[in-house]
Write an enzyme that holds these catalytic residues in place. Sequence first.
Site, mmCIF file in Angstrom:
data_model
loop_
_atom_site.group_PDB
_atom_site.id
_atom_site.type_symbol
_atom_site.label_atom_id
_atom_site.label_comp_id
_atom_site.label_asym_id
_atom_site.label_seq_id
_atom_site.Cartn_x
_atom_site.Cartn_y
_atom_site.Cartn_z
ATOM 1 N N CYS A 101 -43.033 -8.199 8.757
ATOM 2 C CA CYS A 101 -43.353 -8.367 10.178
ATOM 3 C C CYS A 101 -43.781 -9.811 10.461
ATOM 4 C CB CYS A 101 -44.407 -7.350 10.607
ATOM 5 S SG CYS A 101 -44.481 -7.120 12.396
ATOM 6 N N HIS B 78 -42.956 -1.906 8.577
ATOM 7 C CA HIS B 78 -44.199 -1.498 7.923
ATOM 8 C C HIS B 78 -43.959 -0.158 7.216
ATOM 9 C CE1 HIS B 78 -46.679 -4.585 9.784
ATOM 10 N NE2 HIS B 78 -46.117 -4.302 10.947
#
Length: 484
Positions: free
Chosen positions: A329, A427
């Site tokens: 991310c 994630h």
Amino acid sequence: MTTLMVQGTTSDAGKSTLVTALCRWLLRQGVAVVPFKPQNMALNSAVTADGGEIGRAQAVQAQACRLQPHTDMNPVLLKPNSDTGAQVIIHGRAVTSMNAVAYHDYKTTAMQAVLASHHRLSAAYPVVMVEGAGSPAEINLRAGDIANMGFAEAVDCPVILVADINRGGVFAHLVGTLELLSTTEQARVKGFVINRFRGDIALLQPGLDWLEQRTGKPVLGVLPYVTDLHLEAEDGIDVRQGVKHERVLKVIVPVLPRISNHTDFDPLRLHPQVDLQFIGPGQPIPAADLIILPGSKSVRGDLAQLRERGWDKAIERHLRYGGKLIGICGGLQMLGREVHDPLGLEGAAGSSQGLGLLDYATVLEAEKQLRNVAGTLSLEAATVTGYEIHAGVTTGPALAQPAVQLADGRHDGAVSADGQILATYLHGLFEGSQSCAALLRWAGLEDVQVIDYEALREHDIERLADLVEKHLDTVQLRQLCGVA
């Protein structure tokens, strides 16, 4: 319909864990129960079934209830993006960023969202199990409170007060908290739970008797200190590790000021063949097999900190010696050429040079990407599941060799031409047994032991419910929950 609230004398007193335990215990009794936290401040979040984001603790509590996470379970989420400000998320969607003074004025609006969510949940479930935030006795925060007694007063619900005896001063915590509450708030507290006790309960009994006599309120039970739970930490990074094999993979995670979703690394922390180290300020990055750049709520600010600490040079050296590197991310964004924040979403508007290790650039946009996803890792064609929470849109030639082929037809992330660097927006990358094993093999671990992290978490939720059965007064708890 019954609402029962768990509040704590301090942060990390055990509120999240107790709510999780009570949710699964009630479910065992055949009671349909739903978790709820009016306001959460955390950088660890989860994507919900309705396409928003909530605190990860509420997602775990939803699992304890065998429910899909929903934005009504945590209607107000605050994600700090500076020392004095936070992104405000209402019903799963980012509204704006505010400093503490502005948010204080906004609380009336936030409370409307809280009460609307509670109304919907209480209409759908017989029991709503509520988690407070921090302590209800913070004098400077009591005006306009929506997270603790302000909420309890608004919905007229009873409260259990939990305290951590392992910190010391448990009786002062409980009595002091109670005495700082108003008369009507004190009346809401129906009993105490003492958490993390070690030793002979008989030696504690005189103190329990005194507490009940002093306050006129019952001690509902004393929960033991448990050392090997695998549930995600709500706030601080959990550095405890399981028993390790002699031959392990060394993994380093540089901890930056605005690290987010550090729960990504829990499966590695618990893996018997992984030595996971979190490296903080003033610490050099040691020799390792794998470095992982984590998510960040302030990518440009954290990039500056990474360079100030000399970690950019350490990463370059790590790659020269053949080490592997993953960016997740915000970490993905750092690995590229540039990060642009024209709207000032994460601080002052502007642009920053990335580490330049992959040929792409990122522009932060107001609309977040929030979705649960599944797909296939380009490594070994391993199945992967995870979730996206990001405001960045990343473009560039490096994306032509993606890290993940998503089931919806999209591509995610990138793998460098030499195969040393993997970047992804996903994630939860290590929670799936197949994807975790594939990534560990890629990083150099031989004969990887496959770990079912989801099964570990489910096992621990059951253990928590067992502790409720064994150590708490279940008769009084059933009465407080309105269960015959």
